[in-house]
Scaffold this motif. Structure first.
Motif, PDB file in Angstrom:
ATOM      1  N   VAL A 152      -1.695  -6.698  -8.961  1.00  0.00           N
ATOM      2  CA  VAL A 152      -3.121  -6.549  -9.226  1.00  0.00           C
ATOM      3  C   VAL A 152      -3.666  -5.535  -8.233  1.00  0.00           C
ATOM      4  O   VAL A 152      -3.485  -5.697  -7.020  1.00  0.00           O
ATOM      5  N   VAL A 153      -4.311  -4.488  -8.720  1.00  0.00           N
ATOM      6  CA  VAL A 153      -4.855  -3.468  -7.831  1.00  0.00           C
ATOM      7  C   VAL A 153      -5.986  -4.071  -7.000  1.00  0.00           C
ATOM      8  O   VAL A 153      -6.874  -4.731  -7.522  1.00  0.00           O
ATOM      9  N   ILE A 154      -5.921  -3.853  -5.689  1.00  0.00           N
ATOM     10  CA  ILE A 154      -6.930  -4.350  -4.756  1.00  0.00           C
ATOM     11  C   ILE A 154      -7.822  -3.186  -4.340  1.00  0.00           C
ATOM     12  O   ILE A 154      -7.388  -2.273  -3.637  1.00  0.00           O
ATOM     13  N   GLU A 191      -2.793   3.499  -3.233  1.00  0.00           N
ATOM     14  CA  GLU A 191      -3.077   2.302  -4.011  1.00  0.00           C
ATOM     15  C   GLU A 191      -2.541   1.086  -3.272  1.00  0.00           C
ATOM     16  O   GLU A 191      -1.451   1.127  -2.686  1.00  0.00           O
ATOM     17  N   ALA A 192      -3.308  -0.002  -3.301  1.00  0.00           N
ATOM     18  CA  ALA A 192      -2.861  -1.279  -2.751  1.00  0.00           C
ATOM     19  C   ALA A 192      -2.771  -2.278  -3.902  1.00  0.00           C
ATOM     20  O   ALA A 192      -3.700  -2.397  -4.709  1.00  0.00           O
ATOM     21  N   LYS A 193      -1.641  -3.001  -3.981  1.00  0.00           N
ATOM     22  CA  LYS A 193      -1.431  -3.969  -5.049  1.00  0.00           C
ATOM     23  C   LYS A 193      -0.990  -5.311  -4.487  1.00  0.00           C
ATOM     24  O   LYS A 193      -0.201  -5.381  -3.538  1.00  0.00           O
ATOM     25  N   GLY A 241       0.849  -1.185   0.000  1.00  0.00           N
ATOM     26  CA  GLY A 241       0.000   0.000   0.000  1.00  0.00           C
ATOM     27  C   GLY A 241       0.881   1.229   0.000  1.00  0.00           C
ATOM     28  O   GLY A 241       1.693   1.413   0.919  1.00  0.00           O
ATOM     29  N   ALA A 242       0.772   2.049  -1.027  1.00  0.00           N
ATOM     30  CA  ALA A 242       1.667   3.202  -1.170  1.00  0.00           C
ATOM     31  C   ALA A 242       0.886   4.511  -1.197  1.00  0.00           C
ATOM     32  O   ALA A 242      -0.238   4.564  -1.712  1.00  0.00           O
ATOM     33  N   LEU A 243       1.494   5.543  -0.630  1.00  0.00           N
ATOM     34  CA  LEU A 243       0.925   6.892  -0.615  1.00  0.00           C
ATOM     35  C   LEU A 243       1.806   7.819  -1.433  1.00  0.00           C
ATOM     36  O   LEU A 243       3.037   7.736  -1.362  1.00  0.00           O
TER      37      LEU A 243
END
Length: 435
Positions: free
Chosen positions: A402-404, A388-390, A341-343
């Protein structure tokens, strides 16, 4: 009586007005992005998000670049340059990506400033990877992202090696020449097995010199490990995944807080992750699980070891050209996956940044458990930045992540990993000098 009612109504209105005035006068959280001592905001998009910026770190010479980056307006990385302070300050990685987050090209450099390896991509998949060293150059060629050949040419043109992969037959053919003459041409299993050699300086899989490579008994270990989302300074996945090839020399290689880029050469998954997240503004949330089912090990007989040692001593250059400097001793089987999970476009205000990190952590837990959904107010605050969480794993469909967006997305990805066969998660090598 009527007068009392009017007075009560008047007091209520007065209270509401004073409450509104109190709310209006309350300090508003500052979500703006500005330069500070460690961060230089060079330019911004029309929506206020970062266009170009630079981070600094401090050493004896003062502030030195830590990274330089450019974002698209949608928050994805357009380009980045990343610097290492170990063993000396130098540019060690740069990437270029498209607006839909597909890699275009990447380059990695040695501490001496020389190009170490570079990759070109087509439609987001690797096309050509070139690895350079004092011994020569290795060119890895891909078709639709699948490795089809590796060609090596010595610096003085005295020797070459070529490996051609045929997935349909499950075989690979290795051809080695010295001074224009073919000195080895053999067909092997598509996947590496015990005794297969490699040249670690160029990451070139080579031939197997052993007459018999009967592996030892398969040993089950049934180990597993998982952890909930934790904040890391960077998105280095080595803390969760096994590097696919673990060379003996890595036992003495201790990466600094920067990425362990040695693993990027031979792990498409590792390379994919660090090129999608070359910089982090305030850390990244990382969660994951790995399962180690067991391993097989290989130990050549004393007679064969002595025989090969004699061959090696007679012509060490030819031996290394054909078999490399290390060989596969152990094969580990299992599976693993992780979520990042990135900001991005984080505010400069420390209180605002801390608030966003706490909300992002709750959002991550919501995605991974389906529990405790964010409130409408929290969602509105998180939408002020890029989050975004991948989901990543060794499966081809998860290599680029894969985007969650929901717990159902996460469950589906985990199920795909659970349904897949156990595969090789690591090859361990030892030097031929140990024969």
């Amino acid at each position: 009586m009527q007068r009392k009612h009017c007075l009560s109504l008047l007091l209520a209105v007065t209270f509401l007005l004073s409450s509104c005035q109190k709310e209006d006068s309350a300090p508003q959280t500052d979500y703006s992005i500005e330069s500070d001592s460690n961060f230089e905001l060079i330019s911004q998009h029309s929506n206020g998000w970062i266009k170009k910026a630079r981070h600094y770190s401090y050493d004896l010479q003062g502030n030195v670049p830590k990274d330089e980056f450019e974002y698209f307006e949608n928050g994805y990385v357009k380009s980045a340059k990343v610097y290492s302070r170990f063993p000396n300050q130098h540019l060690y990685m740069e990437v270029s990506r498209s607006e839909d987050n597909k890699p275009l090209w990447s380059k990695y450099y040695t501490p001496e400033g020389e190009l170490w390896f570079e990759t070109e991509y087509v439609n987001g998949l690797p096309s050509v990877k070139k690895v350079y060293s004092g011994k020569g150059t290795a060119v890895h060629t891909y078709t639709d992202g699948e490795l089809v050949s590796i060609g090596f040419t010595a610096t003085d043109n005295s020797g070459t090696s070529t490996t051609v992969y045929d997935r349909s037959s499950g075989k690979k053919t290795i051809t080695v020449t010295q001074n224009g003459e073919t000195v080895l041409e053999e067909e092997y299993s598509f996947l590496e097995k015990h005794g297969d050699g490699i040249q670690t300086s160029n990451q070139i899989p080579l031939a197997n010199p052993f007459n018999t490579t009967e592996e030892g008994a398969y040993r089950k270990v049934e180990e597993s490990f998982s952890h909930s989302p934790v904040w890391e300074n960077d998105t280095d996945p080595i803390k969760i995944i096994h590097p696919y090839r673990h060379y003996f020399e890595y036992n003495y290689y201790h990466p600094q807080p920067e990425f362990a880029t040695k693993f990027a050469v031979n792990s498409e998954l590792y390379q994919s992750v660090i090129e999608q997240y070359p910089v982090t503004e305030d850390g990244a949330l990382i969660a994951g699980t790995w399962y180690h089912q067991g391993f097989e090990s290989f130990l050549p007989s004393l007679e064969e070891s002595d025989s090969l040692q004699n061959v090696k001593e007679q012509d060490p250059d030819l031996f290394e050209l054909k078999y490399g400097n290390e060989y596969v001793e152990k094969v580990r089987y299992g599976k693993h996956f992780f979520v990042i999970g990135a900001l991005r476009n984080m505010p400069t205000n420390e209180n605002a940044a801390d608030e966003l990190k706490k909300i992002a952590e709750r959002r991550m837990n919501e995605l991974l458990t389906g529990n405790s959904p964010l409130s409408r107010e929290e969602r509105e605050i998180l939408e002020k930045v890029w989050f975004e969480a991948k989901f990543f794993s060794m499966l081809n469909e998860h290599r680029n992540g894969v985007v969650i967006n929901s717990y159902a997305d996460y469950e589906s990805a985990v199920q795909e990993v659970n349904n897949a066969e156990v595969s090789i998660i690591q090859l361990e090598y030892v030097p031929f000098r140990n024969l």
